[in-house]
Design a protein around this motif. Structure first.
Motif, short mmCIF file in Angstrom:
data_model
loop_
_atom_site.label_atom_id
_atom_site.label_comp_id
_atom_site.label_asym_id
_atom_site.label_seq_id
_atom_site.Cartn_x
_atom_site.Cartn_y
_atom_site.Cartn_z
N PHE A 1 -10.15 2.29 17.85
CA PHE A 1 -11.32 2.09 18.72
C PHE A 1 -12.55 1.81 17.97
O PHE A 1 -13.57 1.69 18.58
CB PHE A 1 -11.38 2.88 20.08
N GLY A 2 -12.39 1.91 16.58
CA GLY A 2 -13.63 2.06 16.03
C GLY A 2 -14.85 3.32 16.57
O GLY A 2 -15.64 3.01 16.60
N ALA B 1 -4.39 1.83 27.37
CA ALA B 1 -5.98 1.61 27.31
C ALA B 1 -6.38 0.90 26.46
O ALA B 1 -5.71 0.88 25.30
CB ALA B 1 -6.46 3.13 27.23
N GLN B 2 -7.32 -0.34 26.76
CA GLN B 2 -7.92 -1.04 25.49
C GLN B 2 -9.18 -0.54 25.02
O GLN B 2 -9.92 -1.34 24.46
CB GLN B 2 -7.98 -2.28 26.31
N LYS C 1 4.76 1.99 13.92
CA LYS C 1 3.21 1.72 14.08
C LYS C 1 3.02 0.28 14.61
O LYS C 1 3.79 -0.62 14.40
CB LYS C 1 2.63 1.65 12.57
N THR C 2 2.05 0.31 15.45
CA THR C 2 1.78 -1.00 16.09
C THR C 2 0.40 -1.57 15.58
O THR C 2 -0.21 -0.91 14.63
CB THR C 2 1.63 -0.68 17.91
N ALA C 3 -0.07 -2.35 16.00
CA ALA C 3 -1.23 -3.11 15.59
C ALA C 3 -2.30 -2.14 15.30
O ALA C 3 -3.04 -2.23 14.44
CB ALA C 3 -1.69 -4.41 16.35
N ASP C 4 -2.56 -1.33 16.51
CA ASP C 4 -3.57 -0.32 16.42
C ASP C 4 -3.11 1.08 16.08
O ASP C 4 -3.76 2.12 16.58
CB ASP C 4 -4.38 -0.41 17.76
#
Length: 610
Positions: free
Chosen positions: A170-171, A225-226, A293-296
């Motif tokens: 999420f930076g 959650a996005q 591991k996923t993209a995030d």
């Protein structure tokens, strides 16, 4: 930290809202806490007739009827009541005839108020009493509640060990991500103000099922959650609903067990709640290191694991028994009322031609007849807790003591990656494994609490002629306070990279022994000091502890990195040294403070209490 129950969870008897509630006994345990070893199980008369006001002509027979109904079974009691009603009406009719020259009219359903019969357990062997349930059913229920509590507390700290992936996804900064931990734990404070009264009104089982189901639902929200805002919001609500189990485990143990078995059950429950945060880093570290591991990143797998575990626990809660005494007695009330309605239907039909007088009886339980509403209970417990925080020095001192102990434990979550990750080159999973030292120390302390400490307590009580005062709980806490200081110095000054990693782990185990000893001692002290107001006392202490311990990890990493582990541990050890004064002051001045308290009973714990 532990939630305000167990914060042991205090048993029903200790809630301000209804001190007459059924289970005599301690919470999130005790938890939960402890209770009277030799206190007998509540003694209920089979039935107690409580009619509404009647004509003065029947007042003399009413006393006899009440006496008779306390002696027999339901059928006998009701028959005696009916006979006395007939005699009273005959007497009233005779008096009316003598005075007015005509017969007194018959009392029909429309002109009579119903009698109220309070239903209780029928002796010590009543199968409806949860104390008499088969052992395997009680063990299954206890295990389910313990697993539930472990799950809730475990996923508090597991979140911290996947926070690096969340920051990247999420930076967000480290401090912002840690808010997800803070909100989760903070809600353990106010949550029990609702869940404890609710479990006493609608039953333990619906609260457990509903709370863990909603906890699971909001973990789904966390997993999908996005944004960091959605994640933090779902964590907050998950913490609130998770506290439903944490604050009622002690009350459930009280429902099912007696004497020493009750002490062992509540102590073991409290231990499981403490053990959860210790194993959280192990789970979080494993996910951080080995999950797909996923993209995030792989952080979402922590919540997927929570969803699976929560679903299984929800199903398990649906299968185990209800332990709340009042809810179980309502089953008997329902059966008796159904039979009574059938009888009244026949009497009403016969009464239409005047040959039989209709008799109206309403069955109920003691808690339903005199208990407060959920809203009243919440406000009463919350109001008492607020006044205790403002007025009770005992609450202040114990809150500071517990907060210090649990704050150090939660700071370990930030300190271990510095000591073992940066200092010894451990990965996240290996760092999580080092928490096993604290877990072993806690396990040792729990075993001692239900064996050696229990025997020592019996000896102390015997020396006082069977009288037990709250201050007799303090020696266990004093030993624990000293061990926390030793453990902190040991851990801090062996945290050099050149010293083998097992040495600071052993030091953390010593701290674990001391921490559990302090918490169990203070739980017991609160129960013995405030008796039926212990529910408010746990709420007050738990609220302070939840807020303070939850926010400390926000600065934990900076503290151990900027000061280095030795200096940071020195500060914590010196603070723990100051807290040794708390048990010493309790031994010296505790009784005087209790005598001045507005909330503590003026008498010490009675004979035979534990």
């Amino acid at each position: 930290m532990v939630p305000s129950e167990v914060q042991a969870t205090p048993p029903d008897e200790y809630h301000d809202a209804a001190p007459h509630w059924q289970a005599p006994t301690p919470p999130h345990a005790m938890t939960e806490a402890s209770t009277a070893v030799n206190t007998p199980r509540p003694s209920f008369s089979y039935f107690t007739s409580k009619p509404l006001p009647k004509a003065s002509s029947s007042s003399s027979s009413q006393h006899h009827r009440d006496t008779e109904m306390r002696r027999g079974s339901s059928a006998t009691a009701l028959a005696a009541a009916e006979d006395e009603d007939e005699k009273a009406r005959a007497q009233a009719a005779s008096q009316g005839e003598a005075k007015h020259g005509q017969k007194h009219p018959a009392l029909h359903a429309s002109s009579r108020s119903p009698s109220v019969i309070v239903v209780g357990f029928e002796g010590e062997d009543d199968p409806l009493d949860p104390h008499n349930e088969p052992a395997w059913k009680k063990y299954a229920c206890t295990l389910t509640i313990a697993v539930n509590a472990f799950l809730i507390s475990c996923f508090a700290s597991a979140y911290l060990f996947v926070s690096p992936d969340i920051e990247v996804a999420f930076g967000a900064s480290h401090e912002v991500v840690i808010v997800g931990f803070v909100t989760y734990v903070v809600m353990w404070g106010p949550g029990p103000l609702l869940w404890a009264p609710l479990s006493s009104t609608i039953g333990r089982k619906p609260v457990y099922v509903g709370a863990v189901a909603l906890w699971t639902l909001f973990n789904i929200g966390c997993a999908r959650a996005q944004s960091i805002g959605v994640l933090i919001g779902c964590r907050l609500l998950a913490g609130f609903f998770g506290s439903g189990c944490l604050c009622n485990g002690g009350a459930s143990s009280t429902d099912m067990y007696q004497n020493h078995a009750r002490i062992k059950a509540t102590t073991s429950y409290s231990f499981v709640v403490f053990l959860g945060p210790v194993f959280g880093p192990l789970i979080g570290g494993a996910v951080q290191e080995y999950a797909p591991k996923t993209a995030d990143g792989g952080w979402r797998w922590v919540f997927y694991g929570g969803i699976a575990a929560g679903t299984l626990v929800t199903i398990a809660h649906c299968l185990v028994i209800e332990t709340n005494h009042n809810i179980r007695l309502r089953r008997r009330v329902k059966q008796l009322q159904k039979a009574q309605e059938a009888t009244e239907a026949g009497d009403n039909k016969a009464a239409e031609d005047g040959s039989v007088t209709a008799k109206h009886v309403r069955y109920t339980t003691e808690a339903d007849e005199h208990g407060l509403t959920i809203q009243a209970q919440v406000f009463q417990v919350a109001g008492s807790a607020a006044r205790m925080i403002a007025e009770e020095p005992i609450i202040l001192f114990i809150s500071l003591w517990q907060t210090t102990v649990m704050a150090v434990l939660y700071l370990f979550f930030e300190a271990y990656p510095v000591v073992f990750g940066e200092g010894h080159g451990f990965n996240s999973f290996q760092t999580g494994l080092t928490f096993i030292g604290v877990g072993c120390g806690m396990t040792s302390a729990c075993i001692w609490a239900v064996t050696g400490e229990l025997r020592l307590w019996d000896r102390r009580r015997a020396k006082k002629g069977g009288q037990a005062k709250p201050e007799m709980r303090v020696p266990q806490g004093l030993v624990g306070a000293v061990l926390t200081v030793i453990g902190l110095f040991w851990y801090g000054y062996t945290s050099y990279p050149r010293i083998h990693w097992i040495v600071p782990v052993i030091g953390s185990a010593v701290y674990g022994v001391g921490a559990i000893s302090v918490m169990l001692s203070t739980f017991s002290y609160l129960v013995d000091t405030f008796a039926y107001r212990a529910g408010s006392a746990f709420a007050a202490v738990g609220l302070i502890r939840s807020v303070v311990t939850a926010v400390l990890p926000l600065g934990g990493t900076q503290m151990f990195e900027n000061l280095n582990p030795r200096n940071a541990s020195l500060i914590l050890a010196l603070l723990a040294c100051v807290q040794i004064a708390t048990p010493l002051l309790a031994i010296r001045y505790g009784e005087k403070l209790r005598m001045r308290s507005r909330f503590a009973p003026r008498v010490g714990a009675g004979k035979g209490q534990h």
